[in-house]
Enzyme design. Structure first.
Site, short mmCIF file in Angstrom:
data_model
loop_
_atom_site.label_atom_id
_atom_site.label_comp_id
_atom_site.label_asym_id
_atom_site.label_seq_id
_atom_site.Cartn_x
_atom_site.Cartn_y
_atom_site.Cartn_z
N ASN A 138 28.71 42.86 -23.55
CA ASN A 138 27.66 41.91 -22.31
C ASN A 138 28.53 41.35 -21.69
O ASN A 138 29.90 40.33 -22.37
CB ASN A 138 27.24 41.04 -23.92
N GLU A 167 22.95 42.02 -20.38
CA GLU A 167 23.12 40.47 -18.95
C GLU A 167 23.79 40.73 -17.67
O GLU A 167 25.27 39.98 -17.65
CB GLU A 167 23.97 38.81 -20.34
N ASP A 212 24.10 44.15 -27.37
CA ASP A 212 24.17 42.82 -28.14
C ASP A 212 22.86 42.86 -29.09
O ASP A 212 21.70 42.10 -28.61
CB ASP A 212 23.98 41.36 -27.20
N ASN A 214 22.27 39.67 -31.10
CA ASN A 214 22.31 38.44 -31.48
C ASN A 214 21.71 38.82 -32.65
O ASN A 214 21.14 37.66 -33.38
CB ASN A 214 21.13 38.63 -30.60
N ASP A 220 27.78 41.85 -31.64
CA ASP A 220 27.72 43.19 -30.44
C ASP A 220 27.57 44.16 -31.63
O ASP A 220 29.09 44.52 -31.89
CB ASP A 220 29.03 43.01 -29.42
N ASP A 232 31.93 35.95 -22.50
CA ASP A 232 32.53 35.15 -23.71
C ASP A 232 32.22 36.17 -25.27
O ASP A 232 31.94 36.02 -26.11
CB ASP A 232 31.40 33.90 -24.28
N HIS A 233 31.85 37.09 -24.61
CA HIS A 233 31.77 38.00 -25.34
C HIS A 233 32.81 38.99 -25.44
O HIS A 233 33.24 39.06 -24.04
CB HIS A 233 30.11 39.43 -25.40
#
Length: 267
Positions: free
Chosen positions: A9, A36, A152, A154, A226, A257-258
């Site tokens: 991501n 994203e 991802d 989530n 992930d 952030d991933h």
């Protein structure tokens, strides 16, 4: 041949195209699944990916939000793919392709907002609906066909996929209902959770850390959101010891952030 598969991501492909180039140079992925990307297909930095050696692209973009892409060193053919209506809102959340005989399905599954209640929170209902539609589709698939579900998701499924299991049971991404929903999808296709299978409990694993912490390692409040899953027909091809979360990439300047997640296949 060995295929290196990565999911990441990226949180804006245009903003982090230089980081992607560095990553490709250092880790040499053959197939890179991005989530994203936050751009439309015509805005995607194709030339930069060609220069990286990943000229073959499948993109499902969306203006300013969401968006997924697969970049590959090898040609990408059309695969069976997930049904487009798996996302009831029509977002750019899934893209697929057939690469060297392996179908890759890349997902950015809805995060689900803050309240884990389908009646009170339309975003959470959308997340659960997405999983239900995808699960129903996977029940119809031939388990022996080589298939990867990447992206991802989530949801952090295990006690050791979150920084604090008891606390997170009330937080969207690790509630009991979400965990059960993820398990139903996994069971529907007999998928192997490759990273967790190769790095078993009780080892703590995470692929996401909030930007709110100045030093993500000090705060150590990560979640394993992930995933790389393989169908029963592909799981024997996974190279032993190859699956890992490349968390050092999260240390780079202005990171996503991933962190990327990687595995190798002998196909």
């Amino acid at each position: 041949m060995t295929l290196r598969i990565v999911t990441w991501n990226i949180n804006s492909v245009r903003l982090r195209v230089d980081q992607i180039a560095r990553f490709v140079a250092e880790y040499a992925p053959d197939v890179l699944c991005l989530q994203e990307i936050k751009c439309t297909e015509d805005q995607f930095p194709r030339e930069a990916f060609e220069q990286m050696g990943l000229p073959y692209l499948k993109i499902r973009g969306q203006k300013g939000w969401h968006g997924v892409a697969i970049a590959s060193r090898l040609p990408i053919l059309d695969g069976e793919g997930p049904a487009l209506d798996v996302c009831r809102e029509g977002h750019g959340r899934c893209v697929s392709g057939l690469i060297n005989g392996v179908e890759v399905q890349n997902f950015y599954i809805p995060a689900g907002g803050d309240i884990p209640d389908r009646k009170l929170n339309p975003k959470f209902d959308h997340k659960m609906d997405f999983y239900e539609r995808l699960t129903a589709e996977m029940k119809t698939r031939d388990r022996q066909r080589p298939l990867i579900l990447a992206g991802d998701f989530n949801i952090a499924p295990g006690d050791n996929d979150v920084f604090n299991h008891k606390f997170m049971l009330k937080v969207v991404s690790h509630t009991p209902g979400e965990i059960e929903t993820l398990r139903r999808l996994q069971d529907a296709g007999g998928f192997a959770d490759v990273v967790r299978d190769q790095i078993p409990d009780p080892v703590k694993l995470a692929s996401w850390w909030s930007y709110r912490a100045k030093d993500f390692r000090v705060s150590n409040r990560g979640l394993r959101l992930d995933h790389l899953w393989t169908s029963p027909g592909l799981t024997p091809a996974v190279v032993k010891g190859s699956a890992r979360i490349l968390d050092t990439v999260r240390e780079w300047e202005r990171p996503s952030d991933h962190a990327p997640v990687v595995m190798d296949l002998d196909v």
